[in-house]
Scaffold this active site. Structure first.
Site, mmCIF file in Angstrom:
data_model
loop_
_atom_site.group_PDB
_atom_site.id
_atom_site.type_symbol
_atom_site.label_atom_id
_atom_site.label_comp_id
_atom_site.label_asym_id
_atom_site.label_seq_id
_atom_site.Cartn_x
_atom_site.Cartn_y
_atom_site.Cartn_z
ATOM 1 C CG HIS A 102 14.277 -22.227 51.988
ATOM 2 N ND1 HIS A 102 14.227 -22.228 53.462
ATOM 3 C CD2 HIS A 102 13.317 -22.007 51.816
ATOM 4 C CE1 HIS A 102 12.716 -21.855 53.661
ATOM 5 N NE2 HIS A 102 12.700 -21.640 52.429
ATOM 6 C CG HIS A 121 3.177 -20.771 50.364
ATOM 7 N ND1 HIS A 121 3.652 -20.076 49.757
ATOM 8 C CD2 HIS A 121 4.221 -21.113 50.628
ATOM 9 C CE1 HIS A 121 4.262 -19.556 49.319
ATOM 10 N NE2 HIS A 121 5.093 -20.430 50.682
HETATM 11 O O1 LIG Z 1 6.661 -17.301 46.936
HETATM 12 C C1 LIG Z 1 6.976 -18.889 46.305
HETATM 13 O O2 LIG Z 1 6.827 -18.300 45.054
HETATM 14 C C2 LIG Z 1 8.175 -19.473 46.714
HETATM 15 C C3 LIG Z 1 8.050 -20.351 47.913
HETATM 16 C C4 LIG Z 1 8.244 -20.976 48.521
HETATM 17 C C5 LIG Z 1 9.583 -22.439 47.724
HETATM 18 C C6 LIG Z 1 10.135 -23.403 48.529
HETATM 19 C C7 LIG Z 1 10.274 -23.001 49.656
HETATM 20 C C8 LIG Z 1 9.449 -22.103 50.716
HETATM 21 O O3 LIG Z 1 9.620 -21.855 51.648
HETATM 22 C C9 LIG Z 1 8.955 -21.349 49.512
HETATM 23 O O4 LIG Z 1 8.508 -20.423 50.493
HETATM 24 FE FE LIG Z 2 8.792 -20.232 52.339
#
Ligand SMILES: O=C(O)/C=C/c1cccc(O)c1O
Ligand SMILES: [Fe+2]
EC number: 1.13.11.16
Length: 324
Positions: free
Chosen positions: A191, A127
């Protein structure tokens, strides 16, 4: 074939930057009233900027979350000459439209500049790459890209200055081309989502981080459900993940806008973690993107959106910049 950088005069107007936080929880959790509308408006503004610039190619600088890059071979940086999405969090699975010649050219240019970047003929991305390509361009194969992986999650990490120098090397090379190149940085600011770490991992988790490249559909769904639930609890104040740090985020955005990127070299890796959480290292992608633009001369930030969004576990920013 792509020409060498010194074969043409550098044309700084051929570069632009867009940086966006990513969070796969955007499609899973509803933030406070008004937040989604403001984020969507900021994405629309970024899309308009990109539309005006009309890039020939998009160099995507993004991290991975143990989907494509695992500890069986964890490079600090990697350029994909071919790449495909693993399809996590419901994003499209399949090939990206990689500009192979340009990928090879940029890898050679980075290596010639002393940046030890790996090359992959079969890069797997998650993602971190697919969300910005989808939200800004409408799909993972909508535009020609060069995918550049910047390790921001799997410790040990090199100093932040290395991401800046990688970006500068790519920017110098791209500025010499007869192409409009958009550097797209993908990563949150402060984060600390529940992404596992190798240090202290159980043998089962360690094995997954080393060689869990192809989880079953059920394993992937279990992970995504767990992270989604964790974000809801974090937003409700019932799960003590490290808090978002808007002050740190704004200080970082100020440095990016100032053009004084070397200032960030004195920000230690440990200070990122203690002040803004492990995944704040994802801002390496923004630092590299701005360093690429800076390599072609002074720049001006044309958009700077920021909100801390706990439901998405993200200090969430969208910025754009062009040569001054
Ligand atoms: O890899 C995951 O399951 C979650 C990834 C996540 C969640 C919130 C912010 C981010 O930058 C993420 O990559
Ligand atoms: Fe991330």
């Amino acid at each position: 074939m792509t020409s060498t950088p010194d074969a043409r005069k550098a044309n700084p107007m051929s570069l632009a930057v867009c940086t966006v936080s990513h969070s796969p929880l955007m499609a899973r959790n509803e933030p406070a009233p008004g937040v989604r509308d403001r984020v969507e408006a900021a994405f629309a503004e970024a899309r308009a900027f990109i539309g005006d610039f009309a890039p020939d190619v998009v160099v995507v600088l993004a991290p991975d979350h143990y989907n494509g890059f695992l500890y069986d071979m964890m490079p600090p940086f990697c350029i994909g000459t071919e790449a495909r999405s693993v399809g996590d969090y419901g994003y499209e699975e399949g090939p990206l439209r990689v500009d192979r010649d340009l990928a090879q050219f940029l890898a050679s240019a980075a290596l010639a500049a002393g940046i030890d970047v790996a090359v992959s003929e079969r890069m797997h991305v998650d993602h971190g790459f697919t969300q910005p390509l989808t939200l800004l361009f409408g799909g993972i194969a909508a535009v020609p890209t060069v995918p550049v992986f910047i390790n921001s999650v799997a410790e040990p990490l090199g100093p932040v200055s290395r991401a800046r120098l990688l970006g500068a090397a790519l920017g110098r090379a791209a500025a010499g081309l007869d192409k409009r190149v958009l550097f797209l940085g993908s990563g949150g600011l402060s984060h600390d989502p529940p992404v596992p770490a190798l240090a202290g991992a159980t043998p089962e988790v360690a094995e997954r981080l080393i060689s869990g490249r192809n989880p079953t559909r059920e394993q992937r769904a279990e992970r995504e459900t767990r992270v989604t639930a964790a974000a809801r609890e974090f937003a409700a104040g019932t799960l003590p993940l490290q808090p978002l740090n808007p002050e740190w985020d704004r200080a970082l955005l100020d440095v990016l806008a100032s053009g004084e990127l070397e200032e960030l070299d004195s920000w230690s890796n440990e200070s990122f973690v203690t002040q803004a959480g492990h995944s704040s290292h994802e801002v390496r992608t923004s630092i590299a993107a701005y360093a690429a633009l800076a390599a072609a001369g002074p720049y001006v930030v044309t958009q700077s959106f920021y909100e801390p969004i706990p439901e998405w576990i993200a200090g969430f920013a969208i910025t754009t910049a062009r040569p001054a």
